[in-house]
Design an enzyme around this catalytic site. Structure first.
Site, PDB file in Angstrom:
ATOM      1  N   CYS A 141      23.038  17.564  33.235  1.00 12.84           N
ATOM      2  CA  CYS A 141      22.584  17.071  34.532  1.00 12.84           C
ATOM      3  C   CYS A 141      21.427  16.089  34.335  1.00 12.84           C
ATOM      4  CB  CYS A 141      22.163  18.268  35.376  1.00 12.84           C
ATOM      5  SG  CYS A 141      21.549  17.795  36.982  1.00 12.84           S
ATOM      6  N   CYS A 144       6.415  18.206  44.596  1.00  9.48           N
ATOM      7  CA  CYS A 144       6.948  17.563  43.390  1.00  9.48           C
ATOM      8  C   CYS A 144       5.900  16.866  42.531  1.00  9.48           C
ATOM      9  CB  CYS A 144       8.040  16.577  43.786  1.00  9.48           C
ATOM     10  SG  CYS A 144       8.881  15.876  42.356  1.00  9.48           S
ATOM     11  N   CYS A 185      26.625  19.617  44.597  1.00 10.66           N
ATOM     12  CA  CYS A 185      25.662  20.626  44.173  1.00 10.66           C
ATOM     13  C   CYS A 185      24.498  20.518  45.155  1.00 10.66           C
ATOM     14  CB  CYS A 185      25.218  20.322  42.734  1.00 10.66           C
ATOM     15  SG  CYS A 185      23.841  21.356  42.178  1.00 10.66           S
ATOM     16  N   CYS A 234      26.601  15.743  35.692  1.00  9.61           N
ATOM     17  CA  CYS A 234      25.982  15.902  37.002  1.00  9.61           C
ATOM     18  C   CYS A 234      24.813  14.923  37.057  1.00  9.61           C
ATOM     19  CB  CYS A 234      25.484  17.340  37.164  1.00  9.61           C
ATOM     20  SG  CYS A 234      24.566  17.581  38.702  1.00  9.61           S
ATOM     21  N   ARG A 244      23.250  28.981  41.244  1.00 13.50           N
ATOM     22  CA  ARG A 244      22.443  28.746  40.030  1.00 13.50           C
ATOM     23  C   ARG A 244      21.001  29.200  40.219  1.00 13.50           C
ATOM     24  NH1 ARG A 244      23.495  23.817  39.298  1.00 13.50           N
ATOM     25  NH2 ARG A 244      25.398  24.485  38.274  1.00 13.50           N
ATOM     26  N   CYS A 282       7.634   8.262  41.926  1.00  8.40           N
ATOM     27  CA  CYS A 282       8.663   8.285  42.965  1.00  8.40           C
ATOM     28  C   CYS A 282       8.030   7.921  44.316  1.00  8.40           C
ATOM     29  CB  CYS A 282       9.291   9.674  43.029  1.00  8.40           C
ATOM     30  SG  CYS A 282      10.634   9.772  44.229  1.00  8.40           S
ATOM     31  N   CYS A 321       7.630  14.287  48.677  1.00  6.87           N
ATOM     32  CA  CYS A 321       7.948  15.719  48.635  1.00  6.87           C
ATOM     33  C   CYS A 321       6.704  16.505  48.165  1.00  6.87           C
ATOM     34  CB  CYS A 321       9.129  15.966  47.701  1.00  6.87           C
ATOM     35  SG  CYS A 321      10.508  14.848  48.049  1.00  6.87           S
TER      36      CYS A 321
END
Ligand code: SAM
Ligand code: DTB
Ligand code: SF4
Length: 351
Positions: free
Chosen positions: A101, A64, A192, A132, A264, A57, A61
């Site tokens: 998801c 991550c 979400c 999702c 959640r 990616c 972040c």
């Protein structure tokens, strides 16, 4: 009783800090009271996650495993074939999930990838599952395209407070995130949005994250609260873990501030005791990620979760499986339990 003042979008930081400072019992009582006004406290919603494109990616972040900026030894995978996604979705449905998801390690979906994700939405939806996706930032046109394909929810987290944000991610701004959430909402999909705790943030940051979520133009329909899963090779690998009761407090505060939303209990359950998870449910969490894997890290075994669900007497929302399949407990035993509890109720009523 629900009141018109429960759903607010004008929370101040000081008010939220005051909630954190309440005695634990009082905070839990307030959260449970709200929870029971807006939700069936016996009901739990199960979402299953699948990583449809893994690693490499471009975003940085700090937490991550999938960021190309960190060396995490993750096996990268290109966009999964639609047929394989459908196969996984079928398995999730068979095991009792009602929402599937799909997550991709992208900054945002490219033009060439959109037809594939649109196809995934259509096929997974046709299985009778809620859909999702979490694919990074979306333009308003992309949000429109996904909404038209029938996507029910889009997950995009604020992650942390606006104040702490720049020490966690530098390749996209807080405003970029707010813009994506607005595109999703304007396209008519359910939002979400939540965050991660345990990123080395302060209590004030946690309160500020909760304010940012609750003061959105509409409360997110779903609020994932993640506990950092520390990943070797990331800058946050050795961050001081967050105290679990502080996590529980934050779940309670999310419930109080966003009464009608599904809260959640998300990443981090694998390292959490059943007792801490139960406190989170008492604090108002009413959904979990269910299935052996999150995106790149483990989640509790589905069997273990089914046992916990049974121990706590939860009903699975929209379950299309029998209670026997869901709990692994033979139907005769369930029937005997039910007869016994009916008899107890009868005796209580006569007393
Ligand atoms: N790439 C997309 C994005 O970030 O918008 C979607 C996938 S991303 C993995 C979804 C969310 O998972 C992140 O926003 C973050 O809140 C959560 N997450 C990622 N890694 C995590 C970790 N190590 N521990 C806890 N939560 C994590
Ligand atoms: C969310 O808030 N948590 C999920 C989901 N949305 C996509 C992701 C958790 C990821 C945990 C780390 C991993 O497995 O890579
Ligand atoms: Fe990429 Fe999402 Fe991971 Fe950030 S959280 S590095 S955007 S996959």
């Amino acid at each position: 009783m629900k009141t018109s003042t429960d759903i607010r979008h004008n929370w101040t930081l000081q008010e939220v800090i005051s909630l954190y400072e309440l005695p634990f019992q009082e905070l839990m009582f307030r959260a449970q009271t709200i929870h029971r006004q807006y939700h069936d406290p016996q009901e739990i919603q199960l979402s299953t996650l699948l990583s449809i494109k893994t690693g490499a990616c471009p975003e940085d972040c700090n937490y991550c495993s999938q960021s190309g900026h960190h060396n995490t030894n993750l096996e990268k995978e290109k966009l999964m074939k639609v047929a394989k996604v459908v196969e996984q979705a079928k398995l999730a449905k068979e095991k009792g999930a009602d929402r599937f998801c799909m997550g991709a390690a992208w900054r945002s979906p490219s033009k060439k990838d959109m037809p594939y994700v649109v196809e995934m939405v259509k096929e997974v939806k046709s299985l009778g599952l809620e859909t999702c996706m979490t694919l990074g930032m979306l333009s308003s046109d992309q949000a429109g395209e996904l909404a038209e394909a029938g996507l029910d929810y889009y997950n995009h987290n604020l992650d942390t407070s606006p104040e702490h944000y720049n020490s966690i991610i530098t390749t996209r701004t807080y405003q970029d995130r707010l813009d994506t959430l607005e595109h999703v909402r304007a396209a008519g999909m359910k939002v979400c949005a939540g965050g991660i705790l345990g990123l080395g943030e302060t209590r004030k940051d946690r309160a500020s994250l909760m304010c940012a979520l609750a003061n959105l133009p509409a409360h997110p329909n779903s609020v994932p609260v993640n506990m950092l899963v520390p990943i070797e090779g990331t800058p946050l690998a050795d961050v001081e873990p967050l105290e679990e009761l502080e996590f529980v407090r934050t779940v309670a505060i999310a419930r109080i501030m966003m009464p009608a939303s599904t809260v959640r209990l998300s990443a981090g359950r694998e390292n959490m005791s059943e007792s801490t998870q139960t406190l989170c449910f008492l604090a108002g969490a009413n959904s979990i990620f269910y299935g052996e894997a999150l995106l790149t890290t483990p989640n509790p075994d589905a069997d273990k979760d089914r046992q916990l669900i049974q121990k706590l007497g939860f009903k699975i929302k929209n379950a299309e499986i029998t209670e026997e399949e869901a709990t692994g407990i033979p139907a005769e035993v369930l029937a005997a339990d039910e007869a016994e509890s009916k008899q107890e109720m009868f005796i209580d009523a006569m007393a």
